[in-house]
Design a protein around this motif. Structure first.
Motif, PDB file in Angstrom:
ATOM      1  N   VAL A  90       0.826  -1.213   0.000  1.00 28.19           N
ATOM      2  CA  VAL A  90       0.000   0.000   0.000  1.00 28.19           C
ATOM      3  C   VAL A  90       0.857   1.259   0.000  1.00 28.19           C
ATOM      4  N   PHE A  91       1.967   1.216   0.755  1.00 24.77           N
ATOM      5  CA  PHE A  91       2.793   2.405   0.936  1.00 24.77           C
ATOM      6  C   PHE A  91       4.170   2.241   0.298  1.00 24.77           C
ATOM      7  N   GLU A  92       4.677   3.333  -0.234  1.00 29.85           N
ATOM      8  CA  GLU A  92       6.061   3.436  -0.718  1.00 29.85           C
ATOM      9  C   GLU A  92       6.830   4.232   0.326  1.00 29.85           C
ATOM     10  N   ALA A  93       7.621   3.550   1.137  1.00 32.32           N
ATOM     11  CA  ALA A  93       8.224   4.163   2.314  1.00 32.32           C
ATOM     12  C   ALA A  93       9.505   4.919   1.993  1.00 32.32           C
ATOM     13  N   HIS A  94       9.659   6.078   2.658  1.00 31.66           N
ATOM     14  CA  HIS A  94      10.862   6.903   2.559  1.00 31.66           C
ATOM     15  C   HIS A  94      11.276   7.294   3.976  1.00 31.66           C
ATOM     16  N   PRO A  95      12.568   7.277   4.285  1.00 32.86           N
ATOM     17  CA  PRO A  95      13.000   7.462   5.671  1.00 32.86           C
ATOM     18  C   PRO A  95      13.029   8.922   6.113  1.00 32.86           C
ATOM     19  N   LEU A  96      12.788   9.121   7.400  1.00 33.99           N
ATOM     20  CA  LEU A  96      12.993  10.390   8.091  1.00 33.99           C
ATOM     21  C   LEU A  96      13.828  10.114   9.336  1.00 33.99           C
ATOM     22  N   PRO A  97      14.609  11.114   9.802  1.00 32.80           N
ATOM     23  CA  PRO A  97      14.812  12.446   9.246  1.00 32.80           C
ATOM     24  C   PRO A  97      15.641  12.409   7.966  1.00 32.80           C
ATOM     25  N   ALA A  98      15.284  13.280   7.052  1.00 31.70           N
ATOM     26  CA  ALA A  98      15.969  13.407   5.770  1.00 31.70           C
ATOM     27  C   ALA A  98      15.332  14.584   5.038  1.00 31.70           C
ATOM     28  N   THR A  99      15.833  14.836   3.853  1.00 30.35           N
ATOM     29  CA  THR A  99      15.261  15.874   2.995  1.00 30.35           C
ATOM     30  C   THR A  99      14.663  15.207   1.763  1.00 30.35           C
ATOM     31  N   HIS A 100      13.437  15.598   1.414  1.00 27.98           N
ATOM     32  CA  HIS A 100      12.748  14.999   0.279  1.00 27.98           C
ATOM     33  C   HIS A 100      11.984  16.077  -0.489  1.00 27.98           C
ATOM     34  N   THR A 101      11.723  15.793  -1.747  1.00 27.49           N
ATOM     35  CA  THR A 101      10.751  16.566  -2.511  1.00 27.49           C
ATOM     36  C   THR A 101       9.444  15.795  -2.477  1.00 27.49           C
ATOM     37  N   VAL A 102       8.398  16.442  -1.966  1.00 23.89           N
ATOM     38  CA  VAL A 102       7.091  15.799  -1.820  1.00 23.89           C
ATOM     39  C   VAL A 102       6.081  16.653  -2.578  1.00 23.89           C
ATOM     40  N   GLY A 103       5.784  16.268  -3.812  1.00 24.47           N
ATOM     41  CA  GLY A 103       4.911  17.098  -4.638  1.00 24.47           C
ATOM     42  C   GLY A 103       5.490  18.490  -4.773  1.00 24.47           C
ATOM     43  N   PRO A 104       4.717  19.538  -4.441  1.00 25.08           N
ATOM     44  CA  PRO A 104       5.231  20.910  -4.555  1.00 25.08           C
ATOM     45  C   PRO A 104       6.123  21.317  -3.388  1.00 25.08           C
ATOM     46  N   PHE A 105       6.254  20.456  -2.380  1.00 28.08           N
ATOM     47  CA  PHE A 105       6.950  20.822  -1.153  1.00 28.08           C
ATOM     48  C   PHE A 105       8.395  20.343  -1.131  1.00 28.08           C
ATOM     49  N   HIS A 106       9.228  21.180  -0.545  1.00 30.77           N
ATOM     50  CA  HIS A 106      10.543  20.746  -0.082  1.00 30.77           C
ATOM     51  C   HIS A 106      10.363  20.378   1.384  1.00 30.77           C
ATOM     52  N   LEU A 107      10.552  19.102   1.711  1.00 26.24           N
ATOM     53  CA  LEU A 107      10.398  18.616   3.072  1.00 26.24           C
ATOM     54  C   LEU A 107      11.767  18.469   3.710  1.00 26.24           C
ATOM     55  N   GLU A 108      11.964  19.210   4.781  1.00 24.41           N
ATOM     56  CA  GLU A 108      13.173  19.079   5.579  1.00 24.41           C
ATOM     57  C   GLU A 108      12.749  18.547   6.941  1.00 24.41           C
ATOM     58  N   ALA A 109      13.246  17.382   7.302  1.00 22.73           N
ATOM     59  CA  ALA A 109      12.899  16.765   8.574  1.00 22.73           C
ATOM     60  C   ALA A 109      14.148  16.675   9.436  1.00 22.73           C
ATOM     61  N   LEU A 110      14.073  17.264  10.627  1.00 23.32           N
ATOM     62  CA  LEU A 110      15.221  17.314  11.532  1.00 23.32           C
ATOM     63  C   LEU A 110      14.947  16.467  12.767  1.00 23.32           C
TER      64      LEU A 110
ATOM     65  N   PRO B 147      12.764   7.753  18.247  1.00 23.24           N
ATOM     66  CA  PRO B 147      13.204   8.599  17.130  1.00 23.24           C
ATOM     67  C   PRO B 147      12.056   9.457  16.594  1.00 23.24           C
ATOM     68  N   HIS B 148      12.329  10.734  16.408  1.00 28.81           N
ATOM     69  CA  HIS B 148      11.278  11.708  16.098  1.00 28.81           C
ATOM     70  C   HIS B 148      11.813  12.718  15.096  1.00 28.81           C
ATOM     71  N   ALA B 149      10.986  13.086  14.124  1.00 27.70           N
ATOM     72  CA  ALA B 149      11.362  14.074  13.114  1.00 27.70           C
ATOM     73  C   ALA B 149      10.457  15.302  13.212  1.00 27.70           C
ATOM     74  N   GLY B 150      11.059  16.464  13.420  1.00 30.85           N
ATOM     75  CA  GLY B 150      10.335  17.718  13.247  1.00 30.85           C
ATOM     76  C   GLY B 150      10.302  18.064  11.775  1.00 30.85           C
ATOM     77  N   LEU B 151       9.223  18.706  11.328  1.00 27.06           N
ATOM     78  CA  LEU B 151       8.993  18.893   9.899  1.00 27.06           C
ATOM     79  C   LEU B 151       8.997  20.367   9.509  1.00 27.06           C
ATOM     80  N   ARG B 152       9.631  20.650   8.380  1.00 27.07           N
ATOM     81  CA  ARG B 152       9.570  21.973   7.752  1.00 27.07           C
ATOM     82  C   ARG B 152       9.200  21.759   6.292  1.00 27.07           C
ATOM     83  N   LEU B 153       8.087  22.334   5.876  1.00 32.30           N
ATOM     84  CA  LEU B 153       7.586  22.178   4.515  1.00 32.30           C
ATOM     85  C   LEU B 153       7.540  23.541   3.856  1.00 32.30           C
ATOM     86  N   THR B 154       8.223  23.647   2.711  1.00 33.65           N
ATOM     87  CA  THR B 154       8.232  24.914   1.989  1.00 33.65           C
ATOM     88  C   THR B 154       7.767  24.689   0.554  1.00 33.65           C
TER      89      THR B 154
END
Length: 245
Positions: free
Chosen positions: A110-130, A137-144
């Motif tokens: 069902v899901f295509e998994a991608h790891p966090l924390p990391a940086t990804h392009t998600v549709g129109p967003f630049h996802l930065e997870a710290l 383990p926990h990732a804070g998210l910044r979406l631009t």
């Protein structure tokens, strides 16, 4: 259309009539879910058909942030037309935790998994997870994206990276698990309301949305306390709240 819909606001477990952590972010037709805790799936389905979702991001493996990922997986797994796998961005442990509730259906179908924390392009967003401090383990998210910066602290405690996460954010979604007269958590696993507000001020965020309230929290007091430390608009998240972005 650019908006954030609040699916759930409670930490640990949901109060009667409420749900645990979850948000639906819509940006010019792209639909992204941030966390899916207890009882968030019915609220998500009321706002967005599950086959119209474009991506899911889960901050960590605690069930008040990921339990209804199981429900979403079932809704898509058993659909008449399953469709392509849904991109899922998550920290280590999330898939293992949720898969334990699904012993016969493989989540990777069902899901295509991608790891966090990391940086990804998600549709129109630049996802930065710290990485932020928490019990797991926990990732804070910044979406631009053009014209929008959104930051989400999830359930984590204070950390030097937090102002970077929320720098100049149009909206900072911050956990407010601890309230006065309770002191801040000395182990830095959870965020205090005043810490959330102070961080928002240091980061230059424009709006602050408090969430992840411990059941029984006086939310009016939480916003009042936050306003003494943050000069911008302060809101307490409520289930069904829709914020234009």
């Amino acid at each position: 259309m650019r908006r954030l819909t609040v699916l759930g606001t409670c930490g640990a477990w949901p109060e009667a009539g409420r749900s645990a952590s979850g948000f639906l972010l819509e940006y010019d037709g792209f639909r992204l879910v941030l966390d899916l805790g207890y009882a968030t799936f019915p609220r998500l389905a009321a706002h967005c058909p599950v086959d119209r979702l474009d991506a899911v991001v889960i901050t960590h493996e605690h069930p008040d942030h990921c339990a209804d990922l199981s429900t979403l997986s079932r809704a898509r797994y058993f659909a008449a037309e399953r469709g392509p796998r849904l991109p899922l961005y998550c920290t280590p442990g999330v898939l293992t935790r949720v898969q334990a509730m699904e012993p016969t259906e493989d989540l990777h179908e069902v899901f295509e998994a991608h790891p966090l924390p990391a940086t990804h392009t998600v549709g129109p967003f630049h996802l930065e997870a710290l990485p932020l401090p928490h019990h797991v383990p926990h990732a804070g998210l910044r979406l631009t994206a053009p014209g929008l910066t959104l930051a989400y602290s999830g359930d984590a405690g204070p950390a030097p990276a937090r102002p970077q996460l929320a720098a100049d954010a149009d909206l900072f979604i911050a956990g407010a698990t601890l309230q006065p007269p309770s002191p801040p958590d000395p182990d830095h696993h959870l965020l205090h309301t005043t810490e959330a507000a102070t961080c928002a001020t240091r980061a230059g965020a424009r709006r602050l949305l408090l969430t992840h309230f411990w059941p029984g929290t006086d939310r009016t007091r939480a916003t009042t306390d936050a306003r003494t430390h943050f000069p911008g608009e302060v809101l307490a998240a409520e289930e069904g709240m829709v914020l234009p972005l």
